[in-house]
Design an enzyme around this catalytic site. Structure first.
Site, PDB file in Angstrom:
ATOM      1  N   HIS A  99       0.854  -1.189   0.000  1.00 57.09           N
ATOM      2  CA  HIS A  99       0.000   0.000   0.000  1.00 57.09           C
ATOM      3  C   HIS A  99       0.884   1.231   0.000  1.00 57.09           C
ATOM      4  O   HIS A  99       2.012   1.210   0.491  1.00 57.09           O
ATOM      5  CB  HIS A  99      -0.984   0.019   1.173  1.00 57.09           C
ATOM      6  CG  HIS A  99      -0.344  -0.080   2.526  1.00 57.09           C
ATOM      7  ND1 HIS A  99       0.193  -1.253   3.026  1.00 57.09           N
ATOM      8  CD2 HIS A  99      -0.171   0.849   3.488  1.00 57.09           C
ATOM      9  CE1 HIS A  99       0.662  -1.035   4.239  1.00 57.09           C
ATOM     10  NE2 HIS A  99       0.467   0.238   4.543  1.00 57.09           N
ATOM     11  N   HIS A 101       0.956   5.357   0.884  1.00 50.59           N
ATOM     12  CA  HIS A 101       0.322   6.452   1.605  1.00 50.59           C
ATOM     13  C   HIS A 101       0.449   7.729   0.777  1.00 50.59           C
ATOM     14  O   HIS A 101       1.522   8.017   0.234  1.00 50.59           O
ATOM     15  CB  HIS A 101       1.026   6.707   2.939  1.00 50.59           C
ATOM     16  CG  HIS A 101       0.936   5.587   3.906  1.00 50.59           C
ATOM     17  ND1 HIS A 101       0.010   5.552   4.917  1.00 50.59           N
ATOM     18  CD2 HIS A 101       1.665   4.440   4.020  1.00 50.59           C
ATOM     19  CE1 HIS A 101       0.182   4.448   5.624  1.00 50.59           C
ATOM     20  NE2 HIS A 101       1.182   3.754   5.091  1.00 50.59           N
TER      21      HIS A 101
END
Length: 135
Positions: A99, A101
């Site tokens: 992932h 940010h």
């Protein structure tokens, strides 16, 4: 992976605040944001980290991060944006589903690094090894 919470979030099995979605990614608001507008870019397929991410998807994620960052800057009026991605526990990764940010930053919340002095011997050693690995 059936027990991966980010797989479930990315594929809509768990309801979330979705900022954007396409065939490869879902962008959601972080449940514990660093700042107002902090989002996560999640691939819909499971990859534990950047080392497992196919090159085609790696290219797409940064293009998407740029678009998301520009949209958040326009929407929030933030003064800057951090785009970051952690790989491995030592780097701060706590959920082992790749992932990225995208974190809007405001003047009152300037990020500070703990800077160290350069060790030229170590840098030279790393450069020498990189010359072989990156060919």
């Amino acid at each position: 992976m059936e027990d991966c919470i980010f797989c479930k979030l990315a594929n809509g099995e768990i309801e979330t605040n979705t900022f954007y979605e396409d065939d490869d990614f879902r962008v959601i608001f972080d449940a514990s944001p660093a700042t107002e507008g902090h989002v996560l870019i999640l691939p819909k397929k499971h990859y534990a980290n950047v080392f497992e991410l196919p090159e085609e998807l790696a290219s797409k994620v940064y293009v998407l991060a740029k678009k998301v960052a520009a949209a958040l800057k326009e929407i929030t009026g933030c003064n800057g944006v951090n785009i970051l991605q952690n790989n491995g526990e030592a780097a701060g990764q706590t959920v082992f589903h790749f992932h990225m940010h995208v974190i809007p930053r405001y003047h009152e919340e300037i990020l500070k690094w703990n800077q160290k002095e350069i060790n030229q011997e170590k840098v030279d050693e790393i450069i020498k090894k990189a010359e072989t690995l990156l060919k």
